[in-house]
Scaffold this motif. Structure first.
Motif, mmCIF file in Angstrom:
data_model
loop_
_atom_site.group_PDB
_atom_site.id
_atom_site.type_symbol
_atom_site.label_atom_id
_atom_site.label_comp_id
_atom_site.label_asym_id
_atom_site.label_seq_id
_atom_site.Cartn_x
_atom_site.Cartn_y
_atom_site.Cartn_z
ATOM 1 N N GLN A 87 35.375 78.554 82.507
ATOM 2 C CA GLN A 87 35.263 77.264 81.820
ATOM 3 C C GLN A 87 36.563 76.919 81.100
ATOM 4 O O GLN A 87 37.186 77.780 80.485
ATOM 5 C CB GLN A 87 34.114 77.300 80.808
ATOM 6 C CG GLN A 87 32.739 77.450 81.441
ATOM 7 C CD GLN A 87 32.427 76.324 82.409
ATOM 8 O OE1 GLN A 87 32.590 75.149 82.085
ATOM 9 N NE2 GLN A 87 31.991 76.688 83.611
ATOM 10 N N PRO A 88 36.992 75.663 81.190
ATOM 11 C CA PRO A 88 38.211 75.268 80.475
ATOM 12 C C PRO A 88 38.023 75.387 78.974
ATOM 13 O O PRO A 88 36.931 75.121 78.448
ATOM 14 C CB PRO A 88 38.415 73.812 80.906
ATOM 15 C CG PRO A 88 37.080 73.341 81.376
ATOM 16 C CD PRO A 88 36.389 74.551 81.927
ATOM 17 N N ILE A 89 39.066 75.825 78.308
ATOM 18 C CA ILE A 89 39.005 75.969 76.854
ATOM 19 C C ILE A 89 38.912 74.603 76.180
ATOM 20 O O ILE A 89 38.270 74.442 75.140
ATOM 21 C CB ILE A 89 40.233 76.760 76.359
ATOM 22 C CG1 ILE A 89 40.128 78.216 76.847
ATOM 23 C CG2 ILE A 89 40.380 76.712 74.847
ATOM 24 C CD1 ILE A 89 41.326 79.063 76.535
ATOM 25 N N ARG A 118 46.962 69.091 73.893
ATOM 26 C CA ARG A 118 45.604 69.616 74.070
ATOM 27 C C ARG A 118 45.554 70.744 75.099
ATOM 28 O O ARG A 118 44.623 70.822 75.911
ATOM 29 C CB ARG A 118 44.611 68.514 74.441
ATOM 30 C CG ARG A 118 44.212 67.620 73.274
ATOM 31 C CD ARG A 118 42.942 66.868 73.566
ATOM 32 N NE ARG A 118 41.770 67.720 73.512
ATOM 33 C CZ ARG A 118 40.596 67.431 74.067
ATOM 34 N NH1 ARG A 118 40.453 66.311 74.750
ATOM 35 N NH2 ARG A 118 39.574 68.255 73.965
ATOM 36 N N PHE A 119 46.535 71.627 75.065
ATOM 37 C CA PHE A 119 46.402 72.866 75.815
ATOM 38 C C PHE A 119 45.304 73.707 75.155
ATOM 39 O O PHE A 119 44.609 74.455 75.813
ATOM 40 C CB PHE A 119 47.718 73.637 75.822
ATOM 41 C CG PHE A 119 48.793 72.993 76.667
ATOM 42 C CD1 PHE A 119 48.516 71.895 77.470
ATOM 43 C CD2 PHE A 119 50.089 73.482 76.657
ATOM 44 C CE1 PHE A 119 49.499 71.310 78.257
ATOM 45 C CE2 PHE A 119 51.089 72.901 77.432
ATOM 46 C CZ PHE A 119 50.786 71.817 78.223
ATOM 47 N N TRP A 120 45.216 73.597 73.830
ATOM 48 C CA TRP A 120 44.107 74.133 73.046
ATOM 49 C C TRP A 120 43.625 73.017 72.133
ATOM 50 O O TRP A 120 44.307 71.995 71.971
ATOM 51 C CB TRP A 120 44.542 75.329 72.189
ATOM 52 C CG TRP A 120 44.893 76.551 72.948
ATOM 53 C CD1 TRP A 120 44.055 77.550 73.352
ATOM 54 C CD2 TRP A 120 46.202 76.943 73.386
ATOM 55 N NE1 TRP A 120 44.754 78.525 74.021
ATOM 56 C CE2 TRP A 120 46.075 78.179 74.060
ATOM 57 C CE3 TRP A 120 47.471 76.372 73.287
ATOM 58 C CZ2 TRP A 120 47.151 78.848 74.613
ATOM 59 C CZ3 TRP A 120 48.548 77.029 73.851
ATOM 60 C CH2 TRP A 120 48.383 78.249 74.507
ATOM 61 N N ASP A 121 42.484 73.217 71.524
ATOM 62 C CA ASP A 121 41.982 72.273 70.522
ATOM 63 C C ASP A 121 42.100 72.883 69.130
ATOM 64 O O ASP A 121 41.969 74.099 68.961
ATOM 65 C CB ASP A 121 40.521 71.914 70.796
ATOM 66 C CG ASP A 121 40.389 70.743 71.756
ATOM 67 O OD1 ASP A 121 41.342 69.933 71.844
ATOM 68 O OD2 ASP A 121 39.347 70.648 72.430
ATOM 69 N N VAL A 122 42.325 72.014 68.163
ATOM 70 C CA VAL A 122 42.404 72.482 66.780
ATOM 71 C C VAL A 122 41.030 73.003 66.344
ATOM 72 O O VAL A 122 39.992 72.571 66.856
ATOM 73 C CB VAL A 122 42.862 71.353 65.833
ATOM 74 C CG1 VAL A 122 44.213 70.816 66.252
ATOM 75 C CG2 VAL A 122 41.831 70.226 65.789
#
Length: 583
Positions: free
Chosen positions: A318-320, A393-397
């Motif tokens: 699943q995508p992060i 948005r490679f990651w979310d805060v």
């Protein structure tokens, strides 16, 4: 569901091929039936000829001829259809895997070895060809044909069918009893192969450093150890599978002798005439052919199901970051004054091995306006690059928010968000294509004139024109035929072609000499006009030119202002700049 679990789960991805798979099973069944029917018919002809009861020999001749021609045609169709369907399925799975990589990248691949992922996408999916082109079809045929043969033989004597059925059950029980060991060995082989691929790829990509630092012995030691681990796991797998095949062949031999004796015995006591002895012996022997083929292939089931396990698990990753945003990029840009805002942002990385969290940002807040260049400054690991990755948005805060023109980036469609942002990295990656092809990655609709204009704006036109084939020149793998400065200028040309609202530059001139730095800075000044520009820098010359500096310490914005203001008012910043000057 047992060991077939992952194969059935993978079937969800290939629903469009179920009808074609059924057609393959029919073709393969008919093809495997032909030699059995031909053997039975030939044995019957010989028996009736010796007994003097052969009638209409011409009819039997044409029956045999028809069977021979049918066998040849069905053999051709079997190979053509089954492999066509199998490789279309593999193509589908490979396409899905590439799409999954794009979906979960880059955060979902963080910490993963590229060689292991390559092993899943290439070797593991390739191994599934054994299943879709051979195994699944053979399993159905191995059930259908022996069942028909046992029904036919029971017409002559139920005892013969019972005897053969007992031997068939014994044969099937051999791979069944070792299935767990086989599956574990199969998964182990594919994992070891992934690790070996990862080391080989590291060696290819880092060959210059290996030679420069005289690290060949250490690298080869690691590679040989990994290769030995893979070979040992393959040897253990092969030893188990070969013993299974040998035992199955032994049982087939014993069954053939036993069935021959019982067939002769029941003919002797008058159950049927002697002319049926040879056809029944032929039938009792030939029914093992599809079963033997399937059980022999079962020695590979460990690798097949191990590969299916790894492929399915990868496709289920699943995508992060979830792509739930609906806002398009043209609804985000403001014609008056654009800006980005980091509002009390918290973020931590999780160590995959230990599960512990490493807090990086602990309430980061700053703002960047259109036409302004803001440089993030701080010690290594303070979160500068993390800020740029969170913006994309490679990651979310985890807490707080990042806003573009007061719109939370989570509300923007992910692909649209990335249209708004252009990143010029420190380490530029160029594909082994022409300069023109690499530039068109930024704008697939760019005309030749657009490309020339972008190269001029990036101060790259002179070196490109001096190349033998100009913009048609292939740059080599990772752009190895170009210098660092030339690659950086092409990256800037890409940024001109993309022409995004937000420009992120990560240590753009860190590895360049003075002349290249000046040339690139000239082109960057053109590029930054009317854009929101966020830079990450350690280099003093870059820091000094910023409109505003955001000094990051302990995961927060510890101070911000011009270079002179921070040098005058912040002791920690002065200490950091002193370190930079001394480096």
């Amino acid at each position: 569901m047992g060991r077939l679990k992952y194969v059935f789960l993978l079937s969800e991805y290939i629903n469009n091929y179920k009808a074609k798979m059924f057609f393959c099973i029919v073709i393969h069944s008919l093809y495997k039936m032909m030699p059995i029917c031909l053997g039975f018919e030939t044995a019957f002809i010989i028996s009736t000829a010796f007994s003097g009861n052969l009638h209409y020999p011409e009819r039997h001749f044409f029956i045999v001829l028809g069977m021979i021609i049918s066998t040849a045609l069905l053999n051709y169709l079997d190979i053509l259809v089954s492999h066509d369907v199998a490789y279309k399925i593999l193509t589908e799975l490979r396409n899905l895997s590439y799409e999954k990589m794009a979906q979960i990248s880059p955060a979902g691949l963080d910490g993963e070895k590229s060689g292991n992922i390559m092993s899943i996408v290439l070797e593991d999916i390739e191994i599934l060809e054994w299943f879709y082109a051979h195994s699944i079809i053979q399993i159905f045929v191995a059930i259908i044909l022996p069942t028909l043969a046992l029904v036919i033989m029971s017409y002559f004597s139920g005892y013969i069918s019972v005897l053969l059925l007992l031997f068939i059950l014994l044969m099937v029980s051999i791979p069944y009893m070792s299935r767990k060991r086989s599956d574990n060995q199969g998964i182990k082989i594919q994992s070891k192969l992934g690790s070996l691929n990862a080391i080989i790829i590291d060696g290819i990509q880092g060959i210059k450093d290996i030679v420069t630092f005289q690290w060949q012995k250490e690298y080869f030691r690691r590679m040989y150890e990994s290769n030995d681990d893979y070979n040992l796991s393959f040897y253990e797998y092969s030893k188990r599978s070969s013993s299974e095949v040998a035992t199955i062949n032994l049982l087939i031999g014993i069954s053939s002798v036993a069935s021959t004796l019982i067939i002769i015995y029941f003919s002797h006591i008058g159950k049927y005439s002697s002319q049926w002895i040879l056809p029944l012996i032929s039938l009792s022997t030939l029914i093992y052919a599809p079963l033997q083929e399937t059980l022999s292939m079962s020695s590979n089931y460990g690798r097949i199901f191990g590969a299916a396990n790894r492929v399915f698990d990868f496709l289920q990753t699943q995508p992060i970051v979830s792509d739930d945003g609906k806002i398009k990029c043209n609804c985000v840009a403001d014609t008056f004054k654009n800006k980005i805002l980091f509002d009390n942002v918290f973020f931590s990385y999780e160590d995959k091995a230990s599960g512990k969290k490493n807090d990086v940002l602990k309430g980061m807040s700053f703002e960047v306006k259109e036409g302004e260049t803001v440089v993030l400054v701080g010690s290594s690991g303070c979160g500068k690059t993390t800020c740029s990755k969170l913006l994309q948005r490679f990651w979310d805060v985890e807490k707080g928010g990042i806003y573009i023109n007061n719109i939370n980036i989570k509300d923007i469609d992910l692909s649209e968000l990335r249209k708004l942002i252009t990143v010029i990295p420190q380490d530029v990656y160029l594909f082994n294509r022409s300069i023109k092809d690499n530039l068109r990655l930024a704008n697939k609709n760019a005309s030749d004139d657009d490309i020339i204009t972008a190269l001029k704006n990036a101060n790259a036109i002179d070196f490109v024109d001096n190349l033998k084939f100009g913009v048609e020149t292939f740059v080599g793998e990772r752009g190895m035929r170009l210098s660092g400065g030339e690659k950086q200028r092409l990256s800037i040309a890409q940024a001109f072609l993309k022409d995004s609202l937000i420009l992120v530059m990560d240590e753009v001139t860190a590895n360049l000499d003075y002349n290249n730095e000046n040339i690139i800075n000239q082109s960057l000044e053109k590029l930054k006009r009317n854009k929101i520009t966020l830079m990450i820098a350690h280099r003093l010359s870059t820091i000094k030119t910023a409109d505003r500096i955001v000094y990051i310490k302990d995961g927060i914005c510890a101070a911000e202002g011009s270079f002179c203001e921070l040098m005058e008012n912040n002791e920690d910043f002065r200490a950091l700049i002193g370190d930079v000057n001394n480096s």
